[in-house]
Write a protein that holds these residues in place. Structure first.
Motif, PDB file in Angstrom:
ATOM      1  N   PHE A  94       0.813  -1.215   0.000  1.00 38.23           N
ATOM      2  CA  PHE A  94       0.000   0.000   0.000  1.00 38.23           C
ATOM      3  C   PHE A  94       0.847   1.266   0.000  1.00 38.23           C
ATOM      4  O   PHE A  94       0.527   2.233  -0.687  1.00 38.23           O
ATOM      5  N   LEU A  95       1.942   1.285   0.786  1.00 39.19           N
ATOM      6  CA  LEU A  95       2.775   2.486   0.856  1.00 39.19           C
ATOM      7  C   LEU A  95       3.296   2.885  -0.508  1.00 39.19           C
ATOM      8  O   LEU A  95       3.389   4.065  -0.842  1.00 39.19           O
TER       9      LEU A  95
ATOM     10  N   THR B  54       1.922  -0.808   4.951  1.00 40.74           N
ATOM     11  CA  THR B  54       2.025  -1.974   4.079  1.00 40.74           C
ATOM     12  C   THR B  54       1.764  -3.259   4.845  1.00 40.74           C
ATOM     13  O   THR B  54       1.151  -4.196   4.322  1.00 40.74           O
ATOM     14  N   ILE B  55       2.227  -3.313   6.099  1.00 40.37           N
ATOM     15  CA  ILE B  55       2.033  -4.519   6.902  1.00 40.37           C
ATOM     16  C   ILE B  55       0.572  -4.682   7.305  1.00 40.37           C
ATOM     17  O   ILE B  55      -0.001  -5.767   7.210  1.00 40.37           O
ATOM     18  N   MET B  56      -0.047  -3.594   7.761  1.00 41.54           N
ATOM     19  CA  MET B  56      -1.442  -3.629   8.206  1.00 41.54           C
ATOM     20  C   MET B  56      -2.209  -2.442   7.619  1.00 41.54           C
ATOM     21  O   MET B  56      -2.551  -1.496   8.331  1.00 41.54           O
ATOM     22  N   PRO B  57      -2.465  -2.460   6.309  1.00 41.50           N
ATOM     23  CA  PRO B  57      -3.099  -1.302   5.655  1.00 41.50           C
ATOM     24  C   PRO B  57      -4.490  -0.978   6.192  1.00 41.50           C
ATOM     25  O   PRO B  57      -4.937   0.162   6.071  1.00 41.50           O
ATOM     26  N   PHE B  58      -5.171  -1.967   6.788  1.00 40.77           N
ATOM     27  CA  PHE B  58      -6.514  -1.724   7.325  1.00 40.77           C
ATOM     28  C   PHE B  58      -6.501  -0.702   8.451  1.00 40.77           C
ATOM     29  O   PHE B  58      -7.539  -0.094   8.760  1.00 40.77           O
ATOM     30  N   LEU B  59      -5.340  -0.483   9.069  1.00 47.18           N
ATOM     31  CA  LEU B  59      -5.269   0.469  10.180  1.00 47.18           C
ATOM     32  C   LEU B  59      -5.537   1.908   9.724  1.00 47.18           C
ATOM     33  O   LEU B  59      -5.821   2.772  10.552  1.00 47.18           O
ATOM     34  N   ARG B  60      -5.465   2.154   8.418  1.00 48.22           N
ATOM     35  CA  ARG B  60      -5.774   3.510   7.947  1.00 48.22           C
ATOM     36  C   ARG B  60      -7.232   3.866   8.179  1.00 48.22           C
ATOM     37  O   ARG B  60      -7.606   5.044   8.181  1.00 48.22           O
ATOM     38  N   TYR B  61      -8.075   2.840   8.377  1.00 49.82           N
ATOM     39  CA  TYR B  61      -9.480   3.079   8.695  1.00 49.82           C
ATOM     40  C   TYR B  61      -9.721   3.198  10.204  1.00 49.82           C
ATOM     41  O   TYR B  61     -10.784   3.630  10.625  1.00 49.82           O
ATOM     42  N   VAL B  62      -8.722   2.796  10.983  1.00 51.21           N
ATOM     43  CA  VAL B  62      -8.891   2.737  12.441  1.00 51.21           C
ATOM     44  C   VAL B  62      -8.166   3.887  13.124  1.00 51.21           C
ATOM     45  O   VAL B  62      -8.757   4.648  13.903  1.00 51.21           O
ATOM     46  N   VAL B  63      -6.867   4.021  12.840  1.00 53.04           N
ATOM     47  CA  VAL B  63      -6.056   5.078  13.464  1.00 53.04           C
ATOM     48  C   VAL B  63      -5.241   5.804  12.388  1.00 53.04           C
ATOM     49  O   VAL B  63      -4.013   5.766  12.396  1.00 53.04           O
ATOM     50  N   PRO B  64      -5.901   6.479  11.445  1.00 49.54           N
ATOM     51  CA  PRO B  64      -5.188   7.077  10.306  1.00 49.54           C
ATOM     52  C   PRO B  64      -4.174   8.138  10.710  1.00 49.54           C
ATOM     53  O   PRO B  64      -3.119   8.248  10.073  1.00 49.54           O
TER      54      PRO B  64
ATOM     55  N   LEU C 126      -2.528   8.293  13.672  1.00 55.37           N
ATOM     56  CA  LEU C 126      -1.453   7.671  14.440  1.00 55.37           C
ATOM     57  C   LEU C 126      -0.396   7.037  13.537  1.00 55.37           C
ATOM     58  O   LEU C 126       0.803   7.106  13.830  1.00 55.37           O
ATOM     59  N   ILE C 127      -0.805   6.438  12.442  1.00 54.98           N
ATOM     60  CA  ILE C 127       0.152   5.752  11.553  1.00 54.98           C
ATOM     61  C   ILE C 127       0.628   6.651  10.411  1.00 54.98           C
ATOM     62  O   ILE C 127       1.365   6.195   9.532  1.00 54.98           O
ATOM     63  N   GLY C 128       0.215   7.917  10.424  1.00 52.49           N
ATOM     64  CA  GLY C 128       0.706   8.866   9.430  1.00 52.49           C
ATOM     65  C   GLY C 128      -0.033   8.846   8.109  1.00 52.49           C
ATOM     66  O   GLY C 128       0.348   9.558   7.172  1.00 52.49           O
ATOM     67  N   TYR C 129      -1.119   8.068   8.012  1.00 52.02           N
ATOM     68  CA  TYR C 129      -1.819   7.940   6.735  1.00 52.02           C
ATOM     69  C   TYR C 129      -2.411   9.263   6.278  1.00 52.02           C
ATOM     70  O   TYR C 129      -2.257   9.654   5.108  1.00 52.02           O
ATOM     71  N   ASN C 130      -3.084   9.961   7.175  1.00 52.51           N
ATOM     72  CA  ASN C 130      -3.717  11.226   6.785  1.00 52.51           C
ATOM     73  C   ASN C 130      -2.695  12.247   6.305  1.00 52.51           C
ATOM     74  O   ASN C 130      -2.922  12.981   5.340  1.00 52.51           O
ATOM     75  N   GLU C 131      -1.545  12.289   6.989  1.00 53.52           N
ATOM     76  CA  GLU C 131      -0.513  13.241   6.572  1.00 53.52           C
ATOM     77  C   GLU C 131       0.065  12.862   5.217  1.00 53.52           C
ATOM     78  O   GLU C 131       0.288  13.714   4.361  1.00 53.52           O
ATOM     79  N   MET C 132       0.316  11.551   5.002  1.00 54.02           N
ATOM     80  CA  MET C 132       0.820  11.111   3.704  1.00 54.02           C
ATOM     81  C   MET C 132      -0.163  11.450   2.594  1.00 54.02           C
ATOM     82  O   MET C 132       0.226  11.926   1.515  1.00 54.02           O
ATOM     83  N   LYS C 133      -1.452  11.202   2.852  1.00 53.62           N
ATOM     84  CA  LYS C 133      -2.475  11.483   1.849  1.00 53.62           C
ATOM     85  C   LYS C 133      -2.509  12.972   1.533  1.00 53.62           C
ATOM     86  O   LYS C 133      -2.629  13.370   0.366  1.00 53.62           O
ATOM     87  N   SER C 134      -2.386  13.799   2.562  1.00 50.42           N
ATOM     88  CA  SER C 134      -2.399  15.249   2.371  1.00 50.42           C
ATOM     89  C   SER C 134      -1.197  15.705   1.550  1.00 50.42           C
ATOM     90  O   SER C 134      -1.326  16.525   0.626  1.00 50.42           O
ATOM     91  N   VAL C 135      -0.011  15.164   1.865  1.00 53.04           N
ATOM     92  CA  VAL C 135       1.202  15.535   1.123  1.00 53.04           C
ATOM     93  C   VAL C 135       1.086  15.118  -0.339  1.00 53.04           C
ATOM     94  O   VAL C 135       1.390  15.891  -1.251  1.00 53.04           O
ATOM     95  N   HIS C 136       0.633  13.884  -0.572  1.00 45.43           N
ATOM     96  CA  HIS C 136       0.485  13.412  -1.949  1.00 45.43           C
ATOM     97  C   HIS C 136      -0.514  14.268  -2.720  1.00 45.43           C
ATOM     98  O   HIS C 136      -0.306  14.564  -3.905  1.00 45.43           O
ATOM     99  N   ARG C 137      -1.601  14.677  -2.067  1.00 45.51           N
ATOM    100  CA  ARG C 137      -2.599  15.509  -2.740  1.00 45.51           C
ATOM    101  C   ARG C 137      -1.982  16.841  -3.183  1.00 45.51           C
ATOM    102  O   ARG C 137      -2.234  17.311  -4.303  1.00 45.51           O
ATOM    103  N   LYS C 138      -1.150  17.438  -2.328  1.00 50.26           N
ATOM    104  CA  LYS C 138      -0.521  18.711  -2.670  1.00 50.26           C
ATOM    105  C   LYS C 138       0.516  18.547  -3.782  1.00 50.26           C
ATOM    106  O   LYS C 138       0.616  19.392  -4.685  1.00 50.26           O
ATOM    107  N   LEU C 139       1.283  17.475  -3.719  1.00 50.57           N
ATOM    108  CA  LEU C 139       2.272  17.235  -4.768  1.00 50.57           C
ATOM    109  C   LEU C 139       1.599  16.976  -6.110  1.00 50.57           C
ATOM    110  O   LEU C 139       2.028  17.495  -7.153  1.00 50.57           O
ATOM    111  N   HIS C 140       0.527  16.171  -6.089  1.00 50.93           N
ATOM    112  CA  HIS C 140      -0.205  15.902  -7.331  1.00 50.93           C
ATOM    113  C   HIS C 140      -0.844  17.182  -7.867  1.00 50.93           C
ATOM    114  O   HIS C 140      -0.908  17.382  -9.087  1.00 50.93           O
ATOM    115  N   GLY C 141      -1.310  18.045  -6.961  1.00 50.79           N
ATOM    116  CA  GLY C 141      -1.896  19.305  -7.388  1.00 50.79           C
ATOM    117  C   GLY C 141      -0.892  20.168  -8.128  1.00 50.79           C
ATOM    118  O   GLY C 141      -1.201  20.771  -9.175  1.00 50.79           O
TER     119      GLY C 141
END
Length: 488
Positions: free
Chosen positions: A100-101, A217-227, A229-244
């Motif tokens: 997933f990463l 990558t090990i436990m991608p389902f955690l993005r629905y549980v503690v996004p 805590l595992i940095g998912y929301n921040e990664m998604k935000s950074v990728h959105r800005k870079l893609h923009g």
């Protein structure tokens, strides 16, 4: 007929059983049910602080092929030049992970040239290299682009000469500009706030995980549980800005394109997409190619350049020898040139020593076994991630006093020694296409800076630490320097 089929099945089962008995998964710390080695890594990270040091400690116990399990994910880490060379050059290990990463940045697909594989990777890479070379990549014209950035950086440092400067982001914009001029035809001011923020986002992104794929990558389902805590929301935000940023750049090109006079790599891809809709890359893939160029062209080179300054300022004798060679070969009346490299053995040795001791890509970019494969006496199952212990190779006890920064180790009888153990840019088909540019950039920046300045630690500041910040790549901890003009 049925007897024949049953016979074939029994024979196949016998062969599989025999192979399994002869070759097993590589050894490693005890694997627990379901979670595998997660606790082992977590426990030893508290002790050793860095993933590459954890692997190094385990090599001493389990050998040069280390087998780990994280849930359903298998990861093998190999150490030693021969094993690293074997993995890098065997086609069966040419694939890239599909965790997933690695795919969240590319619309859930394997796109671009860094994390893609197979025929799509080969085709995209070939076309990209064709366009890069057409617009000057790998030619003498690149030296002009590098020189322009060096001169602007010198002007910037002259403007604040004698005052402490936080240097960790000093090379971000200049190094991004060099490759982005070829890719997108645009250069940014060294003080451009938007590009500075984008570079900061890339840096932040590279610190949120590690090359094994991390929790996402090990436990991608955690993005629905503690996004968070595992940095998912921040990664998604950074990728959105870079893609923009990239989408905006592509749109600007599409709105002003002249199909008879392509200006840069993006133009060339867009024209091909118009002319060959069935065989050209998609717009999604063009976005990821640009993202690869933006990230890969900036992060590893800037980190290496900062470690270079760090080790120079920590070693006065090294700085004096570098400046003496610059004064002797180049002098003060002209700017450094790439033509000077063959005559600057000590400077080239210093660059090799920087690549060795910093090893910013500590385990390289992960490979993945496309089929079951034997490595040494062990079976590497299909889908296993394979990491290369580059940091361990460059800093092992095979080197004399590896903890010391000693450019002299690459000089023999006054000549430069290209040690085969230096694999900072990889081997085989996956060898980094930016190796030549990166080495040229490092040479030009250090010679321009040390021709004009002496680097000093600000009064009252501690000696810069060689302990890195862990992440997808290793980076230097924040430190300040004073750029003191050598001649007034």
């Amino acid at each position: 007929m049925w007897v024949f089929v049953v016979g074939i099945l029994l024979f196949s089962f016998f062969l599989k059983t025999k192979t399994s008995s002869q070759a097993s998964y590589p050894p490693g710390p005890r694997s627990l049910p379901i979670i595998g080695n997660i606790l082992s890594v977590w426990s030893d990270l508290k002790k050793y602080k860095y993933h590459h040091r954890v692997w190094q400690s385990w090599f001493q116990v389990y050998g040069n092929i280390l087998g780990l399990k994280f849930g359903l994910l298998k990861i093998v880490i190999v150490s030693g030049r021969e094993l690293i060379k074997e993995v890098s050059t065997r086609e069966v290990f040419d694939s890239r992970p599909d965790g997933f990463l690695y795919t969240m940045r590319s619309f859930g697909k394997k796109l671009g040239i860094v994390f893609s594989d197979g025929s799509t990777w080969f085709s995209t890479r070939r076309v990209l290299l064709k366009y890069l070379k057409h617009f000057g990549y790998g030619t003498r014209s690149m030296e002009c682009l590098i020189t322009e950035e060096c001169r602007d950086l010198i002007k910037l440092r002259m403007s604040d000469a004698g005052t402490p400067v936080l240097v960790n982001q000093m090379f971000h914009v200049p190094i991004t500009n060099i490759l982005w001029r070829v890719v997108a035809g645009k250069r940014y001011s060294l003080n451009d706030e938007r590009l500075i923020r984008l570079c900061e986002l890339v840096t932040r992104l590279f610190r949120l995980s590690n090359m094994s794929g991390g929790v996402l990558t090990i436990m991608p389902f955690l993005r629905y549980v503690v996004p968070d805590l595992i940095g998912y929301n921040e990664m998604k935000s950074v990728h959105r800005k870079l893609h923009g940023f990239i989408l905006e750049t592509i749109k600007e090109h599409r709105d002003s394109i002249d199909i008879n006079n392509p200006r840069d790599v993006i133009d060339a891809f867009l024209i091909e997409m118009m002319d060959n809709k069935t065989t050209a890359i998609t717009e999604e893939e063009l976005q990821i190619v640009c993202l690869d160029m933006l990230e890969a062209g900036m992060e590893t080179v800037t980190n290496t350049a900062i470690f270079m300054l760090l080790h120079i300022v920590r070693n006065d004798e090294v700085q004096k020898l570098l400046q003496a060679e610059i004064d002797n070969v180049i002098g003060l009346s002209r700017s450094p040139s790439l033509d000077d490299r063959p005559n600057m053995v000590y400077t080239e040795a210093m660059l090799l020593e920087t690549l060795r001791i910093s090893s910013v890509a500590s385990v390289g970019i992960p490979h993945m076994a496309r089929e079951d494969a034997l490595l040494g006496q062990y079976l590497i199952p299909k889908g296993t991630y394979v990491l290369l212990a580059i940091h361990d190779l460059h800093n092992s006890s095979d080197w004399e006093k590896p903890e010391l920064f000693r450019p002299e180790r690459f000089i023999r009888d006054g000549n430069l020694v290209q040690d085969e153990r230096i694999l900072a840019f990889g081997l085989g088909r996956r060898r980094c296409i930016g190796e030549g540019l990166a080495k040229s950039e490092l040479f030009m920046f250090v010679t321009h800076l040390l021709q004009k300045f002496t680097l000093k630690i600000p009064q009252g500041d501690p000696m810069p630490s060689t302990e890195p910040i862990d992440g997808i790549t290793l980076s230097a901890r924040p430190f300040r320097l004073v750029f003191e003009p050598r001649f007034k």
